[in-house]
Design an enzyme around this catalytic site. Sequence first.
Site, PDB file in Angstrom:
ATOM      1  N   GLU A 194      -2.304  -8.879   4.062  1.00  0.00           N
ATOM      2  CA  GLU A 194      -2.369  -9.351   5.452  1.00  0.00           C
ATOM      3  C   GLU A 194      -3.792  -9.473   5.983  1.00  0.00           C
ATOM      4  O   GLU A 194      -4.010 -10.120   7.000  1.00  0.00           O
ATOM      5  CB  GLU A 194      -1.545  -8.413   6.359  1.00  0.00           C
ATOM      6  N   CYS A 250       0.830  -1.206   0.000  1.00  0.00           N
ATOM      7  CA  CYS A 250       0.000   0.000   0.000  1.00  0.00           C
ATOM      8  C   CYS A 250       0.870   1.263   0.000  1.00  0.00           C
ATOM      9  O   CYS A 250       1.530   1.553  -0.986  1.00  0.00           O
ATOM     10  CB  CYS A 250      -0.988  -0.062   1.151  1.00  0.00           C
ATOM     11  N   HIS A 291      -3.877  -5.105   0.349  1.00  0.00           N
ATOM     12  CA  HIS A 291      -3.368  -5.570   1.657  1.00  0.00           C
ATOM     13  C   HIS A 291      -3.391  -7.104   1.731  1.00  0.00           C
ATOM     14  O   HIS A 291      -4.444  -7.684   1.968  1.00  0.00           O
ATOM     15  CB  HIS A 291      -4.224  -4.998   2.788  1.00  0.00           C
TER      16      HIS A 291
END
Length: 509
Positions: A169, A79, A167
Amino acid sequence: MQDKILILDFGSQYTQLIARRVRELNVYCEIFPYNKIPEIGKNIKGVILSGSPFSVRDKNALIPDLLKIKGEKPLLGVCYGAQYLAHFFGGKVSPSDKREYGRANMKFIDNKNELFTNVSANTQVWMSHADTITKLPDNFKVIAGTDDVEFGAFKIIDEETYGIQFHPEVYHTVEGKKIIKNFVVDICSAKQDWTPDSFVSSTVTELKNKITNDKVVLGLSGGVDSTVAATLLQKAVGENLTCIFVDNGLLRKNEFSQVLTSYKTMGLNVIGVDAKDKFLSDLEGVSDPETKRKIIGRNFIEVFDKEANKIQNVKWLAQGTIYPDVIESISVKGPSATIKSHHNVGGLPDVMKLKIIEPLKLLFKDEVRRVGRSLHISDEFLNRHPFPGPGLSIRIIGEITQQKILVLQEVDDIFISGLKESNLYNTVWQAGAILLPVQSVGVMGDERTYENVVALRSVSSTDGMTADWSHLPYEFLSNISNKIINNVKGVNRVVFDISSKPPATIEWE
Ligand code: XMP
């Protein structure tokens, strides 16, 4: 030396999540503020740049010094991290004019690129950014994109440097774990040897070397962290560890004696201190929650200090501090780094002038539990709900009396035992009961009653920072309510708290 992935934090709410994903691969990683980069030794196998609430276009944009990293070690920008690499190395980042928040599906993925090995062509990812990369520098090549985000991911040609604007994660990026694994294990070649067993053996060796033959004192609370810390230390220094477990009179029903017996069964050298009267007399007439907390904190220090002073030549104070308490986080208001203060143990070190030892300070809560399992601590201990340091004092709204404590202990015990009997205990994160300073009218037989209201609170959460109320079965709530009203003298009404955090909190005061 242990292989390590470095995560540079630019203040994203997801930075800790990146660390957890890496550690789930049994690869060790640490988070550092973007402006406090440690020495880049051989054992650092790769670096991840986190997201950020800032924009690379701001004049105060956060700028890391990547001199010893970019081109030297594998690097992944997530990001903001990706936008930083594009923007400051010859590309362009602009405010996005299309919706780039939420789920998106890939339109194009370069599966020949190692970062995306075995990732499906139209895989779902999670976007969350107000800026977007509009031009890539010449030596960058695009390796993934969606309809709205042309440069979803890139690689620098001839360099192990990658950027992804989504993202990986977060849970909603369906193959995020695979992408992180491709980076950490395949591209960085980090060894997957960070396991609970390896943590236990290396920590025990470190503790032995550090403490040698000195004496150590540790405060047990009955909770997971202090129990695991004590067990590790006991393995390292044996009888030179003395644990102190204080009964403040505000624990759950029978908790002090049961937990003390368990500690002894586990072979811990523990002193149980009955300080109920001291705590309760100091709390008399106090109804302000912060004053209650202060009185309990001060009393704990006094009692602990007195007991610890009876041990000759003690040099170390061990604490069960865990990673979320010590991570230096980037303040969203500015790039100044702040450290969160410790929740439970503030104050102790100054008073006692001991050297501090914190064997769990690099572990997340779920890792503490896994280490606990590796140490053969029973699941009953490891799966215990969190319980606040000030105990039932902050669950009795208003003034505290012995009578109120007894009533609340009974109610709490019926609720918690009921959760266990119905196999619901391990499905909720934390549960307990609150005694309200409200009396309500009821009837029992032919008589009108005027008795107390209790509230039941049960939440799901991962870290206590946010929480939702548990959707417990009506049948269960109905049984518990009947049992409480029929068995606990002084209570004639039970309510169930259906507020989430935020805006409410888990505790009532
Ligand atoms: P809140 O009420 O802030 O609680 O949503 C979040 C978590 O912290 C616990 N808690 C405390 N723990 N001392 C503690 O050791 C305290 O003063 C304290 N206040 C709240 C609460 O039980 C929940 O797990």
